[in-house]
Scaffold this motif. Structure first.
Motif, PDB file in Angstrom:
ATOM      1  N   ASP A  79       0.863  -1.183   0.000  1.00 46.02           N
ATOM      2  CA  ASP A  79       0.000   0.000   0.000  1.00 46.02           C
ATOM      3  C   ASP A  79       0.896   1.229   0.000  1.00 46.02           C
ATOM      4  N   ALA A  80       0.360   2.342  -0.410  1.00 49.61           N
ATOM      5  CA  ALA A  80       1.075   3.617  -0.343  1.00 49.61           C
ATOM      6  C   ALA A  80       0.105   4.679   0.124  1.00 49.61           C
ATOM      7  N   PHE A  81       0.572   5.603   0.939  1.00 46.24           N
ATOM      8  CA  PHE A  81      -0.303   6.683   1.394  1.00 46.24           C
ATOM      9  C   PHE A  81       0.483   7.978   1.525  1.00 46.24           C
ATOM     10  N   ASN A  82      -0.247   9.059   1.419  1.00 44.23           N
ATOM     11  CA  ASN A  82       0.320  10.392   1.585  1.00 44.23           C
ATOM     12  C   ASN A  82      -0.375  11.039   2.774  1.00 44.23           C
ATOM     13  N   TYR A  83       0.317  11.053   3.905  1.00 44.38           N
ATOM     14  CA  TYR A  83      -0.241  11.583   5.152  1.00 44.38           C
ATOM     15  C   TYR A  83      -0.013  13.085   5.191  1.00 44.38           C
ATOM     16  N   THR A  84      -1.117  13.857   5.169  1.00 41.68           N
ATOM     17  CA  THR A  84      -1.005  15.318   5.072  1.00 41.68           C
ATOM     18  C   THR A  84      -1.765  15.994   6.206  1.00 41.68           C
ATOM     19  N   PRO A  85      -1.130  16.168   7.358  1.00 37.01           N
ATOM     20  CA  PRO A  85      -1.754  16.943   8.428  1.00 37.01           C
ATOM     21  C   PRO A  85      -1.585  18.430   8.169  1.00 37.01           C
ATOM     22  N   GLY A  86      -1.831  19.251   9.212  1.00 35.43           N
ATOM     23  CA  GLY A  86      -1.609  20.681   9.056  1.00 35.43           C
ATOM     24  C   GLY A  86      -0.133  21.036   9.036  1.00 35.43           C
TER      25      GLY A  86
END
Length: 870
Positions: free
Chosen positions: A327-334
């Motif tokens: 799997d791949a993810f792009n974690y984008t918090p503030g």
């Protein structure tokens, strides 16, 4: 991606209250106020509370999403204690007007669901109710937020609950590796500290600390409330202004945070862990949510590892077989986020996998992505946002979090537009910027000691030890000391197979009601006692069985099995709970009618199975569920709770003699079986049927092929399962034809389902309405070719490997294996039946598969359902 961020927070830290079982995170706002389209308006009350209202009159429901702009990053001198999360828990534990347990009871009585969650940056509260209870919902929420009492005894209990969550997180390899990854990827506090807190610091917290934190941040001018549903903005604001008349704004501190540091220099960290297959996370520093490059990294994540046609899945799972999953993810918090790739693999493959991922990243930098592949990735990203707009709760969630993160309730819409504008040049530029080889971080969880291939799937290769109690109850024990966890299953023969049109849905409702109270425990007491131990309990019901499942930590085994036995032996089916559960079931039935896939599947089964109960929806119909009463449920339960009809499975870190004693103590009073007249099985229909359904409100079409299948005692179910993998798994001809070559479907799959009396074989594809005819023709042609032409041995080998791998991965946990073994024992196949899987699959030849396909996948036996939107 925001929706991934919220899923990760829940996965990493276990922040959802276990006894409040609803949360929907979406990432798609739609419209806004005077200047905003689509009935959305934004307002600021005199006390500083920001209110966003979306009028949505399609459902008679209301959803509230309240965000308090504080989370674990704001804990200051209690940093790392998890105090933000603890305060969130405590808000459900009573106010000056509502004592402990009253909030949950009131929400249930209103036909609603409530939940809370905490992340690094904010704390949220979600409430969904029928629209006519709007005023009462406002009164409840404002009381929760304004008047918590922080009872000393309840605070001590919640600290124990969260401590159990922390320990269970350490026992779950997926949660544990993500926790490690975040610790290593974010080198500086507070970003590298878990939201849930560190147990020693959590235990040091005093009531005065909790009150101080609450008073500092829980002020109306630090909150945003989004409301979506069947109400006008004027009416909503009028109620809110009255409820907040004496709720005044207060100053709150400015939290000065250091910037989240970038990963500098390559780093590799590896730990041994009691797993059979290794876990790997590869990551790089990324962006925040509002950064212009965030959409590009979302597209790259889709290209690399989201879906079975992604580059890494197709290359490392299907072709090279270096990974079981990816799997791949792009974690984008503030703040600065993380881009990551995850996988499950054999430990011996780790260096090859890391090298192969690095090669794929270099390819992204050097070779422009083709238009077709890029468009597919865009469609995946955009559609996932859009699909999350359909409920009022997801709309409210999106509005609130969009506004908090960007000051723009339309941020999601604009983000989708940005996704559509990403081009091949953007992909190359961002790959070069964010994936430098000297900034890669890799985290490994490796099996302890050497990692020999397990001869059988599931935790611990030791045998299952069956025995019978004096009354005839079958008990299965399996010791697995690798983790201090115990899973308990109580499986009872029954289910939809025993229903008819008039009482359809009774077993599903009955199983739900088992958790609604006993002679000595209320529903709230059951939920509270399990939550206090960090234990889990749930009920289940299917076509052939129903029962209870529980999981706990080893020290809580005796208390958990005692409570579970009370639920099994002494349910009272209270009228108030029955009324609530019936209303929730009716809601689910209506929701399924709007679900294009569920609706199509029910039509297919109804026409395939004719008069036999397998045609029925386990949920029931509105008429049958409405007619069910307490006496029917109690009588049905007494009829089926017979010793010969019950299997108890206890798997995990157990002492076998103790487990035997507990089983005898708690289940030997189940009465001996009285003979049950088995349902008379009628063969499924033998004539082809073509059914066309119009759902003009849908933007998609579903094409579904069904055939009568094999029962659980037939060895043919192995052949049918492998045939299904040949048709629908990654690398199959059907998959390659429809998804890869023609690009006609974003969702394609199938299953072979076996029941006690029969089964069914299913192939489906979701596509654009205009393409439904073409997709149907392709499926029909591929099935015909499978019957007519010998299957390529390489395709068989790929499908076999895929099936065996999925089977093994699916049975790794005590819960999954105990459930499978209990059902197999109940159905007469034997508790160790799962061990045959690899051998049976490896024995299948191309000739055997072709003959099975000719026997089962006959056109004259098929039911074809085409549900078309627009």
């Amino acid at each position: 991606m925001k929706y991934i961020r919220e899923q990760l927070v829940s996965l990493l830290f276990g922040l959802v209250l276990p006894w409040l079982v609803f949360i929907a995170q979406g990432y798609a706002a739609a419209g806004t106020n005077a200047a905003w389209p689509q009935g959305i308006s934004t307002h600021t009350l005199d006390n500083g509370l920001t209110v966003i209202v979306q009028e949505n009159h399609q459902q008679q429901l209301i959803a509230f999403e309240i965000i308090v702009k504080t989370g674990s990053l704001f804990e200051q001198n209690q940093q790392g204690s998890g105090i933000a999360h603890l305060v969130e828990h405590m808000l459900f534990k009573g106010t000056r007007l509502r004592p402990v347990g009253a909030i949950e009871r009131e929400v249930r009585s209103l036909g609603g669901i409530i939940n809370g969650y905490t992340n690094h940056e904010y704390t949220g509260y979600t409430l969904v109710l029928p629209a006519h209870n709007f005023d009462r919902g406002v009164a409840l929420l404002t009381d929760m937020l304004r008047n918590p009492v922080f009872d000393e005894l309840e605070l001590a209990k919640e600290k124990e609950v969260i401590g159990s969550e922390i320990r269970m997180n350490r026992d779950d390899p997926q949660r544990y590796i993500y926790d490690l990854f975040f610790r290593k990827a974010y080198g500086n506090a507070p970003y590298n500290l878990p939201v849930i807190g560190l147990e020693p610091l959590l235990r040091q917290l005093q009531r005065s600390d909790v009150i101080e934190f609450y008073r500092r941040w829980y002020v109306p001018n630090n909150m945003t409330m989004a409301i979506s549903g069947d109400i006008t903005a004027a009416a909503a604001l009028d109620t809110l202004r009255r409820a907040c008349a004496d709720y005044s704004m207060q100053p709150f501190p400015q939290n000065a945070l250091p910037a989240a540091a970038r990963v500098s220099g390559p780093s590799h960290y590896e730990e041994t862990y009691p797993v059979q297959n290794a876990r790997l996370v590869i990551g790089f520093s990324g962006t925040g949510l509002t950064d212009a490059d965030a959409p590009v990294l979302d597209i790259i994540a889709a290209l690399l590892g989201q879906g079975e046609s992604s580059r890494l899945y197709s290359g490392l799972v299907k072709k090279k077989k270096l990974l079981y999953s990816v799997d791949a993810f792009n974690y984008t918090p503030g703040f600065r986020g993380i881009f990551a790739i995850t996988g499950v693999l054999e430990n011996s493959n780790k260096n090859d996998v890391i090298d192969a991922v690095a090669e794929e990243l270099e390819r992204l930098k050097k070779t422009p992505v083709g238009r077709k592949e890029l468009d597919k990735a865009k469609s995946m990203c955009v559609s996932e946002y859009v699909f999350r707009q359909e409920t009022v709760e997801s709309q409210a969630s999106s509005l609130a979090s969009d506004y908090v993160y960007s000051n723009d309730p339309l941020f999601s819409q604009r983000y989708r537009s940005a996704l559509q504008k990403v081009n091949a040049g953007d992909i190359q530029r961002c790959a070069r910027t964010y994936f430098p080889a000297d900034s890669m971080i890799t985290i490994m969880l490796s099996p302890e000691g050497a990692a020999p291939k397990a001869e059988s799937p599931g935790p611990n290769s030791g045998p299952i030890k069956p025995f019978r109690l004096d009354n005839g109850v079958r008990v299965l024990l399996k010791q697995n000391p690798t983790q201090p966890v115990v899973s308990i299953q109580v499986c009872i023969g029954g289910g939809t197979r025993w229903e008819n049109e008039s009482d359809n849905g009774k077993f599903r409702l009955l199983s739900t009601m088992l958790l609604s109270g006993t002679k000595t425990r209320s529903a709230a007491a059951i939920a509270e006692s399990f939550a206090a131990r960090g234990a889990l309990i749930s009920s289940f019901s299917g076509y052939n069985s129903f029962g209870i499942s529980a999981q706990c930590l080893k020290p809580d085994f005796s208390a958990t099995i005692e409570a579970l036995s009370d639920i099994v032996l002494n349910p009272v089916f209270p009228e108030t709970e029955l009324k609530l559960q019936k209303s929730l079931t009716l809601k689910n039935i209506r929701m399924n009618q709007d679900d294009i896939f569920e609706n199509s599947l029910q039509v297919l089964k109804k026409n395939m199975f004719g008069s036999y109960p397998y045609r029925l929806d386990p949920l029931g119909t509105e008429a049958s569920v409405t007619a069910l009463n307490r006496e029917q449920l109690a009588a049905t339960y007494r009829k089926f709770l017979k010793a010969q009809n019950v299997v108890v499975a206890i798997f995990g870190d157990i002492d076998e003699p103790e487990a035997r004693r507990f089983a005898d103590k708690f289940f030997s009073s189940i009465p001996a079986e009285e003979s049950l007249n088995q349902p008379l099985f009628c063969e499924p229909q033998k004539q082809a049927q073509n059914l066309f359904i119009q759902q003009p409100d849908k933007q998609q079409a579903v094409v579904m092929f069904g055939f009568p299948g094999a029962d659980v005692h037939s060895n043919d179910h192995y052949a049918l399962e492998l045939i299904n993998a040949l048709l629908t798994s990654p690398g199959s001809k059907l998959y390659e034809h429809i998804r890869e070559r023609e690009g006609l479907s974003y969702a394609l799959g199938g299953s072979s389902v076996s029941g006690l009396d029969s089964g069914y074989f299913l192939v489906y594809a979701a596509t654009a309405p205009a393409n439904a005819g073409q997709v149907r023709s392709i499926i029909e042609a591929e099935i015909a070719e499978l019957i007519r032409t010998p299957v390529d041995e390489k395709l068989i080998a790929n499908a076999r490997e895929y099936s065996i791998g999925q089977h093994r991965i699916g049975l790794q946990s005590n819960t999954a294996l105990s459930f499978t073994a209990a059902l197999d024992e109940l159905y007469g196949r034997g508790a160790e039946y799962y061990r045959q899987y690899d051998t049976r699959m490896n024995e299948l030849t191309g000739d055997m598969l072709q003959k099975a396909a000719a026997r089962y996948l006959q056109k004259e036996k098929s039911v074809v359902v085409v549900t078309n939107g627009q």
